[in-house]
Design an enzyme around this catalytic site. Structure first.
Site, PDB file in Angstrom:
ATOM      1  N   GLY A 198       0.948  -1.283  -0.031  1.00 44.04           N
ATOM      2  CA  GLY A 198       0.102  -0.123   0.036  1.00 44.04           C
ATOM      3  C   GLY A 198       0.933   1.314   0.007  1.00 44.04           C
ATOM      4  N   CYS A 321      15.961  -0.706  -0.941  1.00 45.76           N
ATOM      5  CA  CYS A 321      15.819  -2.035  -0.544  1.00 45.76           C
ATOM      6  C   CYS A 321      17.349  -2.867  -0.351  1.00 45.76           C
ATOM      7  CB  CYS A 321      15.027  -3.071  -1.075  1.00 45.76           C
ATOM      8  SG  CYS A 321      13.683  -2.245  -1.661  1.00 45.76           S
TER       9      CYS A 321
HETATM   10  N1  PMP Z   1       8.846  -5.658  -5.029  1.00 53.39           N
HETATM   11  C1  PMP Z   1       9.252  -4.731  -5.708  1.00 53.39           C
HETATM   12  C2  PMP Z   1       9.181  -4.509  -6.964  1.00 53.39           C
HETATM   13  C3  PMP Z   1       9.473  -3.439  -4.789  1.00 53.39           C
HETATM   14  O1  PMP Z   1       9.771  -2.414  -5.439  1.00 53.39           O
HETATM   15  C4  PMP Z   1       9.382  -3.553  -3.603  1.00 53.39           C
HETATM   16  C5  PMP Z   1       9.713  -2.518  -2.671  1.00 53.39           C
HETATM   17  N2  PMP Z   1      11.008  -1.782  -2.928  1.00 53.39           N
HETATM   18  C6  PMP Z   1       9.011  -4.611  -2.691  1.00 53.39           C
HETATM   19  C7  PMP Z   1       8.666  -5.840  -3.684  1.00 53.39           C
HETATM   20  C8  PMP Z   1       8.871  -4.975  -1.468  1.00 53.39           C
HETATM   21  O2  PMP Z   1       7.956  -4.046  -0.987  1.00 53.39           O
HETATM   22  P1  PMP Z   1       7.932  -3.737   0.710  1.00 53.39           P
HETATM   23  O3  PMP Z   1       9.126  -3.122   0.904  1.00 53.39           O
HETATM   24  O4  PMP Z   1       6.553  -2.873   0.830  1.00 53.39           O
HETATM   25  O5  PMP Z   1       7.701  -5.143   1.452  1.00 53.39           O
END
Ligand code: PMP
Length: 375
Positions: A198, A321
């Site tokens: 979200g 990330c």
């Molecule tokens: N998949 C993709 C393509 C993303 O860009 C991200 C967030 N950078 C995620 C998964 C993981 O999302 P979250 O950090 O909200 O768990």
């Protein structure tokens, strides 16, 4: 401040904030509590579930599990499903440029005897449908390919990929749609499983979903209660999920107008940056306009990003990330040089960004580029 890091997370919509506060104040009961107050909360949660499925035109064919975000959704899809169906086959196919929550979740299956096939991508960061076709076998139970890449904005042809997967009756197709929701319209029903967060479209961090074809089952990957159809234990974040349903609805409603305004900014930046000495574009021409990735051929990207930050301009190197990781595996998979893969900058936009911000960015960036020493 100029915030060009919307692929990492967005600010929250006012309407979503109001819902979150209201639901926490007025209907804060646990949706699983067996009393009238709990049933009120449960009704709100079920309405949000239905609204999301309806907005994606999936209410007849798919169900939805609320999660804490795409990382959890990807883990549930990529571990929970294969563990449940492992007697049917042990081959899983994905691509080299998936998010770490896909690639690392799949790695965990290797000790259980699964064969994880990682497809290469084209120089534009996409999975060539022919490459997938050649990798499919009768042993394949799951294929996971993202709709939009988070580092470069490359868009995959989900319809063509789905057709290939569905020629194999035992194989399910999972799509990580985290960077696509509210930004790219596609036929969501082509996916047997769909993950998203979200907080990438104006709802709250800690909200997300895994949508799945009604016939699919999973092994729950966190032990606990029977919430979320027995597939996801833990008290459900009703206020966050109701706010997410709202933000998704608003985002889908405004998808076209938002795309138009973002495209103006994107095109301005792309044209201006591409002309600059020492800048090399990485995002493909037909990428989603919300993401613009380029490399610095002579300067250190981390130094430039820090200097931008000192000017209150916020952008990413690699992705939030994997900021510990100096080399972009996505750019490497696209065939970029090591220098380019180590020195990339990602700008990512929202409809709140303006052309004036783009102009200011070019000004400040040009000055910084002149002042920073070559690497
Ligand atoms: N998949 C993709 C393509 C993303 O860009 C991200 C967030 N950078 C995620 C998964 C993981 O999302 P979250 O950090 O909200 O768990």
């Amino acid at each position: 401040m100029i915030y060009f890091d919307n692929a990492a997370t967005t600010s929250t919509l006012k309407g979503a904030e109001e819902i979150f506060i209201r639901e926490n104040r007025e209907d804060f009961a646990n949706p699983h509590s067996a009393h009238a107050f709990g049933r009120t909360a449960s009704k709100k949660l079920e309405d949000a579930r239905e609204e999301i499925l309806e907005d994606l035109h999936l209410e007849k064919t798919h169900s939805l599990i609320f999660t804490s975000g795409a990382t959890e959704s990807n883990n549930l899809a990529l571990k929970g499903l294969p563990l449940h169906y492992q007697k049917r086959g042990k081959r899983i196919i994905t691509s080299a440029v998936e998010h770490p929550s896909v690639l690392n979740a799949l790695k965990e299956l290797i000790p259980f005897g699964f064969d994880i096939v990682i497809l290469p991508v084209t120089s534009e960061g996409k999975v060539d449908p022919e490459t997938l076709k050649n990798a499919m076998t009768n042993e394949t139970i799951l294929v996971s390919i993202m709709a939009v890449n988070n580092e470069v904005g490359a868009i995959n042809d989900i319809a063509s990929l789905a057709k290939i997967v569905h020629a194999f009756p035992k194989a399910y197709f999972h799509v990580d749609a985290t960077q696509a929701m509210t930004k790219l319209a596609f036929n969501y029903g082509d996916a047997d499983l769909l993950s998203f967060s979200g907080h990438k479209f104006g709802a709250f961090k800690g909200s997300g979903a895994l949508i799945y074809k009604k016939s699919i089952a999973f092994e729950s990957i966190n032990a606990g209660g029977e919430q979320e159809q027995g597939f996801r234990a833990g008290t459900v974040n009703m206020p966050g999920n109701v706010a997410m349903a709202y933000a998704l609805h608003e985002g889908l409603k405004n998808l076209k107008t938002h795309e138009q305004s973002v495209r103006l900014l994107h095109d301005y930046l792309q044209q201006n940056l591409a002309q600059m000495e020492g800048v090399s574009m990485n995002s493909p021409q037909d990428a989603l306009p919300y993401v613009l990735n380029f490399s610095l051929t002579k300067k250190k990207a981390s130094v430039v990003v820090e200097a931008l930050s000192e000017n209150e301009i916020y952008v990413s190197t690699v992705s939030a990330c994997s900021s510990e990781e100096p080399v972009s595996y996505v750019l490497e998979a696209m065939g970029k040089s090591e220098g380019d893969a180590r020195n990339s900058i990602r700008l990512s936009f929202s409809a709140d960004n303006t052309l004036d911000e783009g102009k200011r960015f070019v000004e400040v960036f040009s000055t910084i580029m002149m002042g920073v020493q070559d690497r």
